[in-house]
Design an enzyme around this catalytic site. Structure first.
Site, mmCIF file in Angstrom:
data_model
loop_
_atom_site.group_PDB
_atom_site.id
_atom_site.type_symbol
_atom_site.label_atom_id
_atom_site.label_comp_id
_atom_site.label_asym_id
_atom_site.label_seq_id
_atom_site.Cartn_x
_atom_site.Cartn_y
_atom_site.Cartn_z
ATOM 1 N N GLU A 222 1.035 8.332 -3.810
ATOM 2 C CA GLU A 222 1.890 7.934 -2.687
ATOM 3 C C GLU A 222 3.184 8.749 -2.658
ATOM 4 O OE1 GLU A 222 -0.671 5.563 -0.763
ATOM 5 O OE2 GLU A 222 1.401 5.668 -0.104
ATOM 6 N N HIS B 190 3.509 10.923 0.620
ATOM 7 C CA HIS B 190 4.463 10.336 1.578
ATOM 8 C C HIS B 190 5.909 10.375 1.101
ATOM 9 C CE1 HIS B 190 1.034 8.908 3.854
ATOM 10 N NE2 HIS B 190 0.557 8.311 2.777
ATOM 11 N N HIS C 249 0.844 -1.193 0.000
ATOM 12 C CA HIS C 249 0.000 0.000 0.000
ATOM 13 C C HIS C 249 0.882 1.246 0.000
ATOM 14 C CE1 HIS C 249 -3.599 2.309 1.952
ATOM 15 N NE2 HIS C 249 -2.960 3.012 1.072
#
Ligand SMILES: *[C@@H]1O[C@H](CO)[C@@H](O)[C@H](O)[C@H]1NC(C)=O
Ligand SMILES: *[C@@H]1O[C@H](CO)[C@@H](O)[C@H](O)[C@H]1NC(C)=O
Ligand SMILES: *[C@@H]1O[C@H](CO)[C@@H](O)[C@H](O)[C@H]1NC(C)=O
Length: 241
Positions: free
Chosen positions: A103, A107, A56
């Site tokens: 992502e 992040h 993920h």
């Protein structure tokens, strides 16, 4: 005059030294998050034929969207794409790079504050490396935790992972309905220190925002169904239907 100024000076000194000592903007933990496609697609009504844990994300414990001008560019990770497609698929939209872009922005740009992760190639290749090293699928299989209709005790699953890695994971489940007598295994997090050695996930709490991370597509507008598993409720590890 002097008397009233002194405390202010002291305060200023204390604040600036705190900044120097603890570098408050730097993350101190990386969270490697796996999700179970059958559970995810049970919630999202997607269809995938994947019966292994997929990535993920790799999330620093501090910071979100740290550099909006650092655009995702898949040609920088071209050599990783075959592995990305297998290990880190976008379950909602398998042919898209949107998940990786999301992502990276949310992040990766924060992880990139560490020199060891300060490029897209470093970030994505380290995530893949940690994912393959953790090899969650093999560990669970090896200890006879396999997707099936039987229900597992939560402590059994947690114990296997904890014994193998030597650190506490964070395991999240989905509640199928209010009064169900079981919960569905959904997400497993393994945590790492900045030098990539495993670390207890519970050492520091994770901001709740991360549990809703999968809503990246914008197609989903309801609250995340994932929550930390209840230790006393049997766990369903669903096979492909
Ligand atoms: C799903 O994948 C398995 C193993 O890769 C394959 O044998 C099977 O035919 C696939 N099923 C479908 C419906 O695509
Ligand atoms: C943000 O990303 C841009 C583009 O890669 C880079 O030039 C800039 O230095 C970055 N800013 C920070 C604060 O890291
Ligand atoms: C993506 O990276 C490649 C390789 O460095 C570069 O040639 C290309 O211009 C970049 N694309 C964009 C949109 O920045």
């Amino acid at each position: 005059m002097k008397l009233c100024c002194v405390p202010l000076l002291c305060l200023a000194a204390a604040v600036s030294s705190a900044f120097v000592v603890s570098t408050p903007h730097m993350w101190t933990k990386l969270i490697l998050t796996h999700h179970w496609p059958t559970t995810f697609c049970g919630m999202e009504h997607c269809h995938v034929n994947i019966s292994y844990w997929t990535l993920h994300g790799l999330w620093p414990d501090k910071g979100i969207d740290c550099n909006s001008s650092w655009h995702f560019n898949s040609s920088l990770i071209e050599d990783l794409l075959p592995d990305m497609e297998k290990s880190w698929p976008d379950l909602l939209n398998p042919l898209s790079t949107g998940f990786w872009k999301y992502e990276w922005h949310k992040h990766g740009t924060c992880a990139a504050k560490a020199p060891s992760l300060n490029s897209q190639h470093k970030y994505f290749s380290k995530a893949l490396e940690l994912y393959h090293k953790a090899d969650l699928d093999s560990i669970l299989k090896k200890f006879d935790i396999i997707p099936s209709e039987q229900k597992y005790q939560f402590r059994h699953i947690e114990g296997v992972i904890e014994n193998f890695y030597g650190v506490k994971p964070k395991i999240q489940c989905v509640q199928p309905s209010k009064n169900a007598d079981y919960q569905i295994l959904g997400q497993i997090e393994i945590c790492f220190s900045p030098d990539f050695t495993p670390l207890d996930c519970e050492k520091q709490s994770t901001p709740g925002a991360f549990s809703e991370d999968w809503k990246f597509s914008g197609r989903v507008n309801r609250p995340s169904g994932f929550s930390v598993c209840d230790h006393d409720v049997p766990v369903y590890y669903p096979p492909l239907s």
